[in-house]
Scaffold this active site. Structure first.
Site, PDB file in Angstrom:
ATOM      1  N   ASP A   1       0.833  -1.207   0.000  1.00  0.00           N
ATOM      2  CA  ASP A   1       0.000   0.000   0.000  1.00  0.00           C
ATOM      3  C   ASP A   1       0.865   1.254   0.000  1.00  0.00           C
ATOM      4  OD1 ASP A   1      -2.364   1.399  -0.036  1.00  0.00           O
ATOM      5  OD2 ASP A   1      -2.811   1.138   2.093  1.00  0.00           O
TER       6      ASP A   1
ATOM      7  N   ASN B   1       1.298   3.382  -2.959  1.00  0.00           N
ATOM      8  CA  ASN B   1       1.811   3.820  -4.273  1.00  0.00           C
ATOM      9  C   ASN B   1       1.281   5.199  -4.654  1.00  0.00           C
ATOM     10  OD1 ASN B   1       2.931   1.309  -4.427  1.00  0.00           O
ATOM     11  ND2 ASN B   1       1.555   0.515  -5.999  1.00  0.00           N
TER      12      ASN B   1
ATOM     13  N   ARG C   1      -0.673   9.109 -10.133  1.00  0.00           N
ATOM     14  CA  ARG C   1      -0.712   7.916  -9.276  1.00  0.00           C
ATOM     15  C   ARG C   1      -0.087   6.696  -9.963  1.00  0.00           C
ATOM     16  NH1 ARG C   1      -4.071   7.531  -4.935  1.00  0.00           N
ATOM     17  NH2 ARG C   1      -4.339   5.334  -5.414  1.00  0.00           N
TER      18      ARG C   1
ATOM     19  N   HIS D   1       2.481   3.366  -9.038  1.00  0.00           N
ATOM     20  CA  HIS D   1       2.299   1.927  -9.290  1.00  0.00           C
ATOM     21  C   HIS D   1       3.495   1.368 -10.060  1.00  0.00           C
ATOM     22  CE1 HIS D   1      -1.591   2.170  -7.560  1.00  0.00           C
ATOM     23  NE2 HIS D   1      -2.152   2.859  -8.530  1.00  0.00           N
TER      24      HIS D   1
ATOM     25  N   ASN E   1     -10.943  -2.705  -5.548  1.00  0.00           N
ATOM     26  CA  ASN E   1     -10.154  -1.781  -6.369  1.00  0.00           C
ATOM     27  C   ASN E   1     -10.785  -1.471  -7.735  1.00  0.00           C
ATOM     28  OD1 ASN E   1      -6.954  -2.964  -5.080  1.00  0.00           O
ATOM     29  ND2 ASN E   1      -8.088  -1.117  -4.504  1.00  0.00           N
TER      30      ASN E   1
ATOM     31  N   ARG F   1     -12.051   2.125  -8.327  1.00  0.00           N
ATOM     32  CA  ARG F   1     -11.182   3.282  -8.603  1.00  0.00           C
ATOM     33  C   ARG F   1     -11.517   3.864  -9.984  1.00  0.00           C
ATOM     34  NH1 ARG F   1      -5.309   2.483  -5.805  1.00  0.00           N
ATOM     35  NH2 ARG F   1      -6.141   1.757  -3.818  1.00  0.00           N
TER      36      ARG F   1
ATOM     37  N   ARG G   1      -5.099  -1.743   8.768  1.00  0.00           N
ATOM     38  CA  ARG G   1      -6.292  -2.562   8.537  1.00  0.00           C
ATOM     39  C   ARG G   1      -5.940  -3.647   7.529  1.00  0.00           C
ATOM     40  NH1 ARG G   1      -7.682   2.575   6.613  1.00  0.00           N
ATOM     41  NH2 ARG G   1      -7.294   2.816   4.387  1.00  0.00           N
ATOM     42  N   LEU G   2      -6.860  -4.631   7.407  1.00  0.00           N
ATOM     43  CA  LEU G   2      -6.577  -5.784   6.547  1.00  0.00           C
ATOM     44  C   LEU G   2      -7.249  -5.684   5.183  1.00  0.00           C
ATOM     45  CD1 LEU G   2      -6.656  -8.577   9.265  1.00  0.00           C
ATOM     46  CD2 LEU G   2      -4.656  -7.715   8.042  1.00  0.00           C
ATOM     47  N   SER G   3      -8.212  -4.772   5.028  1.00  0.00           N
ATOM     48  CA  SER G   3      -8.832  -4.532   3.723  1.00  0.00           C
ATOM     49  C   SER G   3      -9.201  -5.826   2.973  1.00  0.00           C
ATOM     50  CB  SER G   3      -7.908  -3.654   2.848  1.00  0.00           C
ATOM     51  OG  SER G   3      -7.634  -2.434   3.502  1.00  0.00           O
TER      52      SER G   3
HETATM   53  C1  IPE Z   1      -5.555  -2.805  -0.299  1.00  0.00           C
HETATM   54  O1  IPE Z   1      -5.151  -1.483  -0.480  1.00  0.00           O
HETATM   55  C2  IPE Z   1      -5.532  -3.539  -1.607  1.00  0.00           C
HETATM   56  C3  IPE Z   1      -4.202  -3.769  -2.175  1.00  0.00           C
HETATM   57  C4  IPE Z   1      -3.071  -3.460  -1.618  1.00  0.00           C
HETATM   58  C5  IPE Z   1      -4.189  -4.412  -3.461  1.00  0.00           C
HETATM   59  P1  IPE Z   1      -6.221  -0.313  -0.659  1.00  0.00           P
HETATM   60  O2  IPE Z   1      -5.451   0.935  -0.716  1.00  0.00           O
HETATM   61  O3  IPE Z   1      -7.119  -0.602  -1.787  1.00  0.00           O
HETATM   62  O4  IPE Z   1      -7.056  -0.440   0.703  1.00  0.00           O
HETATM   63  P2  IPE Z   1      -8.005   0.615   1.427  1.00  0.00           P
HETATM   64  O5  IPE Z   1      -9.093   0.958   0.473  1.00  0.00           O
HETATM   65  O6  IPE Z   1      -7.194   1.809   1.782  1.00  0.00           O
HETATM   66  O7  IPE Z   1      -8.493  -0.108   2.656  1.00  0.00           O
HETATM   67  C1  IPE Z   2      -1.516   0.159  -3.381  1.00  0.00           C
HETATM   68  O1  IPE Z   2      -1.281   1.517  -3.418  1.00  0.00           O
HETATM   69  C2  IPE Z   2      -1.703  -0.436  -4.765  1.00  0.00           C
HETATM   70  C3  IPE Z   2      -3.077  -0.910  -5.042  1.00  0.00           C
HETATM   71  C4  IPE Z   2      -4.074  -0.895  -4.200  1.00  0.00           C
HETATM   72  C5  IPE Z   2      -3.326  -1.434  -6.364  1.00  0.00           C
HETATM   73  P1  IPE Z   2      -2.475   2.568  -3.420  1.00  0.00           P
HETATM   74  O2  IPE Z   2      -2.829   2.884  -4.839  1.00  0.00           O
HETATM   75  O3  IPE Z   2      -3.605   2.078  -2.592  1.00  0.00           O
HETATM   76  O4  IPE Z   2      -1.790   3.814  -2.739  1.00  0.00           O
HETATM   77  P2  IPE Z   2      -2.469   4.854  -1.745  1.00  0.00           P
HETATM   78  O5  IPE Z   2      -3.059   4.086  -0.617  1.00  0.00           O
HETATM   79  O6  IPE Z   2      -3.520   5.577  -2.543  1.00  0.00           O
HETATM   80  O7  IPE Z   2      -1.354   5.738  -1.321  1.00  0.00           O
HETATM   81 MG    MG Z   3      -4.092   2.341  -0.653  1.00  0.00          MG
END
Ligand code: IPE
Ligand code: IPE
Ligand code: MG
Length: 257
Positions: free
Chosen positions: A24, A26, A37, A41, A72, A75, A198-200
């Protein structure tokens, strides 16, 4: 310290056999730099390469990476599309390395809902690396624990209806065979980067007794030293599985089991 000083036997000095990571941060990594963003990634993929190697070198046998959750899809379409293209590109690029380093690739999650190009590349990589047994990389793609449980319950119910399973004999051992992780060991250590605690929807059942380590480091900045530090933290933990410290530390006699 005297020899044989009482030390928790369970995790002391041990390398976690199965490490699972919620990658998490990125997006925040990119935003902090005024970048899109997707650039975060892209850098995250570099970290995947580093960590895949580092875990193997530390003696980890299985690494599960949460790469895309069922949530996801919510998004912006441009980000989802970018992530899927990145995934396909990564798989194409890594195949050679996986074969060279004897890395077996597996997936969990509803991969049949991923774009056709990604599915094709996954099938190819999984087939070509199927014979490797020392180290497994599991990608959690379109994964969510609740979806996984619903899918498993449906398959279990069908098996009961077909007379292949007896409802009265239901146990975790029988039911868990219907999960996507049926032939995978439970994770010993779950790491989440980026400071979120959290574990999401990730491995909620399989992680019932996993040790959890949360680090503020954003995924693109996560290094092999950060992984080693998380494993060192794991080695300091005492895994009791409901027992007492005294029980855990006592020498095991078959009669006392
Ligand atoms: C959890 O991260 C999913 C992955 C790392 C693939 P998210 O960034 O999507 O989780 P939330 O929405 O903050 O809980
Ligand atoms: C994790 O990074 C990658 C995926 C969930 C695919 P994020 O894209 O959730 O990065 P933040 O949480 O918005 O910083
Ligand atoms: Mg995230």
């Amino acid at each position: 310290m005297p020899q044989n000083a009482a030390r928790p036997e369970s995790a002391q000095g041990k390398v976690p056999a199965h490490v699972a990571i919620i990658m998490d941060g990125n997006g925040r990594w990119a935003q902090q730099r005024g970048l899109p963003r997707l650039e975060g990634h892209r850098r995250g993929v570099e970290t995947v390469r580093t960590v895949t190697n580092a875990a193997r070198e530390l003696g980890v046998r299985m690494l599960t990476l949460y790469a895309f959750s069922v949530e996801n899809w919510n998004r912006p379409p441009a980000e989802v599309g970018g992530l899927m293209r990145l995934l396909e590109f990564y798989l194409k690029q890594e195949l050679k390395t996986f074969v060279q380093d004897r890395v077996r690739l597996r997936t969990i999650g509803r991969t049949d809902e991923l774009p056709a190009g990604v599915q094709r590349q996954l099938r190819r990589t999984i087939t070509e690396t199927a014979g490797f047994t020392d180290y497994t990389l599991v990608l959690a793609l379109n994964y969510g624990s609740r979806t996984e449980v619903v899918d498993a319950a449906r398959a279990y119910a069908a098996a009961v209806a077909a007379g292949e399973e007896k409802l009265n004999d239901s146990s975790w051992a029988t039911f868990s065979r219907y999960l996507g992780t049926a032939d995978l060991p439970d994770p010993d250590l779950i790491i989440r980067t980026s400071g979120e605690t959290r574990l999401s929807n990730f491995l909620l059942l399989q992680g019932a007794y996993a040790e959890l380590v949360f680090t503020p480091v954003l995924w693109p900045d996560f290094t092999r030293d950060d992984l080693a530090a998380a494993c060192a933290e794991y080695a300091r933990r005492e895994r009791r599985y409901g027992r007492t410290t005294e029980q855990v530390r006592a020498p095991v006699h078959p009669a006392s089991k």
